[in-house]
Design a protein around this motif. Sequence first.
Motif, short mmCIF file in Angstrom:
data_model
loop_
_atom_site.label_atom_id
_atom_site.label_comp_id
_atom_site.label_asym_id
_atom_site.label_seq_id
_atom_site.Cartn_x
_atom_site.Cartn_y
_atom_site.Cartn_z
N ALA A 1 0.83 -1.21 0.00
CA ALA A 1 0.00 0.00 0.00
C ALA A 1 0.86 1.26 0.00
CB ALA A 1 -0.93 0.00 1.21
N LEU A 2 2.02 1.22 0.66
CA LEU A 2 2.88 2.39 0.74
C LEU A 2 3.83 2.53 -0.43
CD1 LEU A 2 3.75 2.29 4.54
CD2 LEU A 2 2.12 3.77 3.39
N LYS A 3 3.96 1.49 -1.25
CA LYS A 3 4.87 1.54 -2.41
C LYS A 3 4.43 2.55 -3.46
CE LYS A 3 6.81 -3.11 -2.65
NZ LYS A 3 6.79 -4.36 -3.42
N GLN A 4 3.17 2.92 -3.44
CA GLN A 4 2.63 3.75 -4.51
C GLN A 4 3.34 5.09 -4.65
OE1 GLN A 4 -1.54 4.03 -3.88
NE2 GLN A 4 -1.82 1.82 -3.78
N SER A 5 3.65 5.72 -3.52
CA SER A 5 4.31 7.02 -3.62
C SER A 5 5.04 7.36 -2.33
CB SER A 5 3.29 8.11 -3.93
OG SER A 5 2.44 8.31 -2.83
N ALA B 1 11.95 5.68 -8.07
CA ALA B 1 12.62 6.07 -9.31
C ALA B 1 12.03 5.30 -10.50
CB ALA B 1 14.11 5.82 -9.21
N LEU B 2 11.75 4.01 -10.30
CA LEU B 2 11.12 3.22 -11.36
C LEU B 2 9.73 3.72 -11.67
CD1 LEU B 2 12.21 -0.41 -10.39
CD2 LEU B 2 12.93 0.90 -12.38
N GLU B 3 8.99 4.10 -10.65
CA GLU B 3 7.63 4.58 -10.86
C GLU B 3 7.63 5.93 -11.56
OE1 GLU B 3 3.76 5.56 -8.17
OE2 GLU B 3 4.87 3.71 -7.80
N ALA B 4 8.60 6.78 -11.25
CA ALA B 4 8.67 8.09 -11.87
C ALA B 4 9.08 7.99 -13.34
CB ALA B 4 9.67 8.97 -11.13
#
Length: 120
Positions: free
Chosen positions: A47-51, A116-119
């Motif tokens: 749940a916290l991995k999102q941002s 960094a991967l999500e961005a």
Amino acid sequence: MDDADFTRACGYTGDSPALLEAFEAIRRNGIAQARHDHFRRKAIIDALKQSEPLFLAAIGPALSADEAIEDATHVIAGWRNMPRWRQERRLPDLVRARQQRLVARFFRRYGHRLWALEAA
């Protein structure tokens, strides 16, 4: 590990069927509880991995993972030094501190890579 190995590892050397059955029940329930706790912790992390803002809100008022770990360590050390009756009343604080320490350690280690991967 079979039942006999588990009981010997626990220090029991007898052959009482009732105690052997009790040790097996402990082992079975312990494994089930460990799996349950693992999936609960994984759900919190996912749940916290999102941002990063979600993570920072979860560890607040700490401003970084290192600061959150340090705060949690102080709470845990303080709880251990309390008398037993006070420990029982402050048990939710200990649970919260352990969870915060676990989350902060995970994101201290992997957070920058995830975000960094999500961005990108």
